[in-house]
Write a protein that holds these residues in place. Structure first.
Motif, PDB file in Angstrom:
ATOM      1  N   LEU A   9       6.622 -14.732  12.472  1.00 54.89           N
ATOM      2  CA  LEU A   9       5.601 -14.032  11.558  1.00 54.89           C
ATOM      3  C   LEU A   9       5.590 -12.701  11.030  1.00 54.89           C
ATOM      4  CD1 LEU A   9       2.369 -16.116  13.139  1.00 54.89           C
ATOM      5  CD2 LEU A   9       4.088 -16.856  11.411  1.00 54.89           C
ATOM      6  N   HIS A  10       6.735 -12.039  11.559  1.00 57.40           N
ATOM      7  CA  HIS A  10       7.085 -10.573  11.124  1.00 57.40           C
ATOM      8  C   HIS A  10       8.433 -10.339  10.404  1.00 57.40           C
ATOM      9  CE1 HIS A  10       6.406  -5.991  12.341  1.00 57.40           C
ATOM     10  NE2 HIS A  10       6.776  -6.286  11.017  1.00 57.40           N
ATOM     11  N   THR A  11       8.048 -10.695   8.931  1.00 53.30           N
ATOM     12  CA  THR A  11       9.534 -10.605   8.261  1.00 53.30           C
ATOM     13  C   THR A  11       9.044  -9.643   6.832  1.00 53.30           C
ATOM     14  OG1 THR A  11       9.081 -12.483   6.876  1.00 53.30           O
ATOM     15  CG2 THR A  11      10.016 -12.750   8.868  1.00 53.30           C
ATOM     16  N   ASP A  42       5.016  -7.960   4.250  1.00 57.19           N
ATOM     17  CA  ASP A  42       5.376  -6.783   3.650  1.00 57.19           C
ATOM     18  C   ASP A  42       4.108  -5.885   4.351  1.00 57.19           C
ATOM     19  OD1 ASP A  42       7.514  -7.463   2.297  1.00 57.19           O
ATOM     20  OD2 ASP A  42       6.366  -8.833   1.257  1.00 57.19           O
ATOM     21  N   HIS A  43       5.220  -4.565   3.819  1.00 53.79           N
ATOM     22  CA  HIS A  43       4.369  -3.281   4.547  1.00 53.79           C
ATOM     23  C   HIS A  43       3.305  -3.221   3.491  1.00 53.79           C
ATOM     24  CE1 HIS A  43       6.896  -1.763   7.536  1.00 53.79           C
ATOM     25  NE2 HIS A  43       7.885  -1.839   6.728  1.00 53.79           N
ATOM     26  N   GLY A  44       2.171  -2.699   3.913  1.00 53.00           N
ATOM     27  CA  GLY A  44       1.034  -2.153   3.298  1.00 53.00           C
ATOM     28  C   GLY A  44       1.336  -0.880   2.298  1.00 53.00           C
ATOM     29  N   ALA A  75       0.256  -9.529   5.863  1.00 54.24           N
ATOM     30  CA  ALA A  75       0.586  -7.990   5.593  1.00 54.24           C
ATOM     31  C   ALA A  75       1.033  -7.182   7.206  1.00 54.24           C
ATOM     32  CB  ALA A  75      -0.165  -7.478   4.744  1.00 54.24           C
ATOM     33  N   GLU A  76       1.855  -6.258   6.920  1.00 56.59           N
ATOM     34  CA  GLU A  76       1.827  -5.436   7.964  1.00 56.59           C
ATOM     35  C   GLU A  76       1.044  -4.300   7.724  1.00 56.59           C
ATOM     36  OE1 GLU A  76       5.760  -4.003   9.443  1.00 56.59           O
ATOM     37  OE2 GLU A  76       4.871  -3.085  11.106  1.00 56.59           O
ATOM     38  N   LEU A  77      -0.003  -4.035   8.045  1.00 62.82           N
ATOM     39  CA  LEU A  77      -0.941  -2.803   7.966  1.00 62.82           C
ATOM     40  C   LEU A  77      -0.347  -1.636   8.414  1.00 62.82           C
ATOM     41  CD1 LEU A  77      -4.399  -5.022   8.177  1.00 62.82           C
ATOM     42  CD2 LEU A  77      -3.117  -4.213   5.941  1.00 62.82           C
ATOM     43  N   ALA A 101      -0.999  -5.052  12.485  1.00 61.42           N
ATOM     44  CA  ALA A 101      -1.625  -3.660  12.475  1.00 61.42           C
ATOM     45  C   ALA A 101      -0.583  -2.956  13.243  1.00 61.42           C
ATOM     46  CB  ALA A 101      -3.139  -3.376  12.827  1.00 61.42           C
ATOM     47  N   SER A 102       0.069  -1.902  12.488  1.00 60.64           N
ATOM     48  CA  SER A 102       1.357  -1.080  13.329  1.00 60.64           C
ATOM     49  C   SER A 102       1.160   0.364  12.998  1.00 60.64           C
ATOM     50  CB  SER A 102       2.387  -1.741  12.709  1.00 60.64           C
ATOM     51  OG  SER A 102       2.730  -2.842  12.908  1.00 60.64           O
ATOM     52  N   LEU A 103       1.468   1.069  13.852  1.00 60.01           N
ATOM     53  CA  LEU A 103       1.637   2.462  13.690  1.00 60.01           C
ATOM     54  C   LEU A 103       2.902   2.842  13.490  1.00 60.01           C
ATOM     55  CD1 LEU A 103       0.030   3.398  17.149  1.00 60.01           C
ATOM     56  CD2 LEU A 103      -0.944   4.001  14.997  1.00 60.01           C
ATOM     57  N   HIS A 104       3.149   3.491  11.984  1.00 59.14           N
ATOM     58  CA  HIS A 104       4.495   4.253  11.738  1.00 59.14           C
ATOM     59  C   HIS A 104       4.378   5.485  11.683  1.00 59.14           C
ATOM     60  CE1 HIS A 104       4.487   0.012  10.153  1.00 59.14           C
ATOM     61  NE2 HIS A 104       5.457  -0.273  10.816  1.00 59.14           N
ATOM     62  N   HIS A 105       5.246   6.298  11.998  1.00 62.97           N
ATOM     63  CA  HIS A 105       5.109   7.539  11.694  1.00 62.97           C
ATOM     64  C   HIS A 105       5.368   8.312  10.558  1.00 62.97           C
ATOM     65  CE1 HIS A 105       9.464   7.266  12.568  1.00 62.97           C
ATOM     66  NE2 HIS A 105       9.649   8.132  11.836  1.00 62.97           N
ATOM     67  N   GLY A 133       1.248  -4.699  15.838  1.00 65.56           N
ATOM     68  CA  GLY A 133       2.690  -4.804  15.713  1.00 65.56           C
ATOM     69  C   GLY A 133       3.462  -3.560  16.703  1.00 65.56           C
ATOM     70  N   HIS A 134       4.769  -3.859  17.063  1.00 64.35           N
ATOM     71  CA  HIS A 134       5.653  -3.087  18.182  1.00 64.35           C
ATOM     72  C   HIS A 134       4.762  -1.737  18.737  1.00 64.35           C
ATOM     73  CE1 HIS A 134       5.742  -0.730  14.233  1.00 64.35           C
ATOM     74  NE2 HIS A 134       6.033  -1.457  13.561  1.00 64.35           N
ATOM     75  N   PRO A 135       3.906  -2.215  19.490  1.00 65.54           N
ATOM     76  CA  PRO A 135       3.358  -1.047  20.150  1.00 65.54           C
ATOM     77  C   PRO A 135       4.267  -0.206  21.550  1.00 65.54           C
ATOM     78  CG  PRO A 135       2.689  -2.987  21.267  1.00 65.54           C
ATOM     79  CD  PRO A 135       3.402  -3.327  20.173  1.00 65.54           C
ATOM     80  N   PHE A 170      14.929   3.466  15.653  1.00 70.02           N
ATOM     81  CA  PHE A 170      14.191   4.938  15.918  1.00 70.02           C
ATOM     82  C   PHE A 170      13.372   4.803  16.930  1.00 70.02           C
ATOM     83  CE2 PHE A 170      12.872   2.881  12.155  1.00 70.02           C
ATOM     84  CZ  PHE A 170      11.677   2.691  12.207  1.00 70.02           C
ATOM     85  N   ARG A 171      12.939   3.706  17.523  1.00 80.96           N
ATOM     86  CA  ARG A 171      11.694   3.292  18.292  1.00 80.96           C
ATOM     87  C   ARG A 171      12.149   4.262  19.790  1.00 80.96           C
ATOM     88  NH1 ARG A 171      10.115  -2.317  15.792  1.00 80.96           N
ATOM     89  NH2 ARG A 171       9.761  -1.326  13.858  1.00 80.96           N
ATOM     90  N   LEU A 172      11.343   4.795  20.418  1.00 83.78           N
ATOM     91  CA  LEU A 172      11.838   5.678  21.468  1.00 83.78           C
ATOM     92  C   LEU A 172      11.115   4.933  22.571  1.00 83.78           C
ATOM     93  CD1 LEU A 172      12.636   8.445  22.005  1.00 83.78           C
ATOM     94  CD2 LEU A 172      10.378   9.141  22.153  1.00 83.78           C
ATOM     95  N   SER A 196      10.654 -10.878  14.748  1.00 84.11           N
ATOM     96  CA  SER A 196      11.886 -10.257  14.270  1.00 84.11           C
ATOM     97  C   SER A 196      11.735  -9.044  13.723  1.00 84.11           C
ATOM     98  CB  SER A 196      12.627 -11.381  13.476  1.00 84.11           C
ATOM     99  OG  SER A 196      12.220 -11.368  11.989  1.00 84.11           O
ATOM    100  N   ASP A 197      10.840  -8.742  12.902  1.00 82.97           N
ATOM    101  CA  ASP A 197      10.732  -7.477  11.797  1.00 82.97           C
ATOM    102  C   ASP A 197      12.048  -7.650  11.127  1.00 82.97           C
ATOM    103  OD1 ASP A 197       9.730  -5.570  10.820  1.00 82.97           O
ATOM    104  OD2 ASP A 197       9.550  -4.435  12.678  1.00 82.97           O
ATOM    105  N   ALA A 198      12.318  -8.782  10.501  1.00 83.34           N
ATOM    106  CA  ALA A 198      13.497  -8.914   9.680  1.00 83.34           C
ATOM    107  C   ALA A 198      13.185  -8.281   8.389  1.00 83.34           C
ATOM    108  CB  ALA A 198      13.794 -10.322   9.346  1.00 83.34           C
TER     109      ALA A 198
END
Ligand SMILES: [Zn+2]
Ligand SMILES: [Zn+2]
Length: 238
Positions: A9-11, A42-44, A75-77, A101-105, A133-135, A170-172, A196-198
């Motif tokens: 569900l993450h593409t 898709d990305h917000g 959506a990936e908010l 819902a995700s954090l993106h820098h 998403g990806h915490p 780039f994720r730490l 997958s975040d394809a």
């Protein structure tokens, strides 16, 4: 593809601005590998180069089945402040099947652990948000015990994102962070969702790196939502 996993569900499609296949190509690939359920997320609009709010509003014209694949539209908010504000309004996401819902820098400068955690908790409380998403990105320190407890309370899934383990990513400290998150999920009996975040068709339902960590921890299959369509059902927003 590992047949134990029935959904991804993450593409992302071309609409996200830095992904490389059309929605049709993504669905055809899912069909080719025999994936029963595909989600398009898709990305917000706060993500530079992504699409606009009307793209999400208009998704209600799309059929929920194509090329023999069941489809969900989401959506990936982006979480855009420390109050957990997201980058689409209720009207925009009203007809979507789910949101991540995700954090993106690029959309939010990382704050303190307390600020980042509060932002995630608030975002998880929003209607339609089904997945955090990806915490696991160490650029955003998070209080994982608090996050996992809240996921249970808010009935939100924690994502285990296969792209987080990409050696060129780039994720730490994703591996270390996911190890802690997964152990807490076992302790509090909180289910996870593999994503997958394809950003290209070849990566749909590729969970091999995430699976390796799950095997290392002997993570119970019962807590992996991707193994059964029935397990997903109670999480889908109404
Ligand atoms: Zn993301
Ligand atoms: Zn993504």
């Amino acid at each position: 593809m590992n047949k134990r996993f029935l959904m991804d569900l993450h593409t992302h499609t071309l609409a996200s601005g830095h992904a490389y296949n059309s929605m049709n190509e993504m669905i055809q690939q899912a069909s080719k590998i025999g994936l029963p359920l595909l989600g398009i997320s898709d990305h917000g609009p706060a993500m530079p180069g992504s699409t606009n709010r009307y793209y999400f509003q208009n998704m209600n014209i799309l059929n929920h089945e194509k090329f023999g694949v069941r489809l969900l539209f989401g959506a990936e908010l982006n979480i855009v402040d420390y109050q957990g504000t997201i980058d689409l309004e209720d009207r925009d996401i009203r007809d979507l099947d789910y949101c991540i819902a995700s954090l993106h820098h690029v959309c939010l400068t990382p704050g303190s652990k307390k600020e980042n955690t509060y932002a995630c908790l608030k975002a998880m409380d929003r209607p339609k948000v089904m997945v955090l998403g990806h915490p696991d990105d160490g650029h955003f320190p998070l209080d994982y015990p608090e996050l996992v407890r809240h996921a249970k309370e808010a009935h939100v899934l924690i994502e285990l994102n296969n792209t987080s383990f990409n050696p060129r990513g780039f994720r730490l400290n994703a591996r270390e962070n996911d190890r802690e998150i997964l152990q807490l999920c076992m302790q509090f009996q909180v289910p996870i969702l593999l994503g997958s975040d394809a950003h290209r068709e070849e990566d749909i339902a590729c969970f091999a790196r995430a699976e390796k960590l799950l095997d290392e921890l002997d993570f119970p299959k019962e807590l992996i939502v991707n193994t059964s369509l029935d397990k997903l059902e109670p999480y889908l927003p109404r």
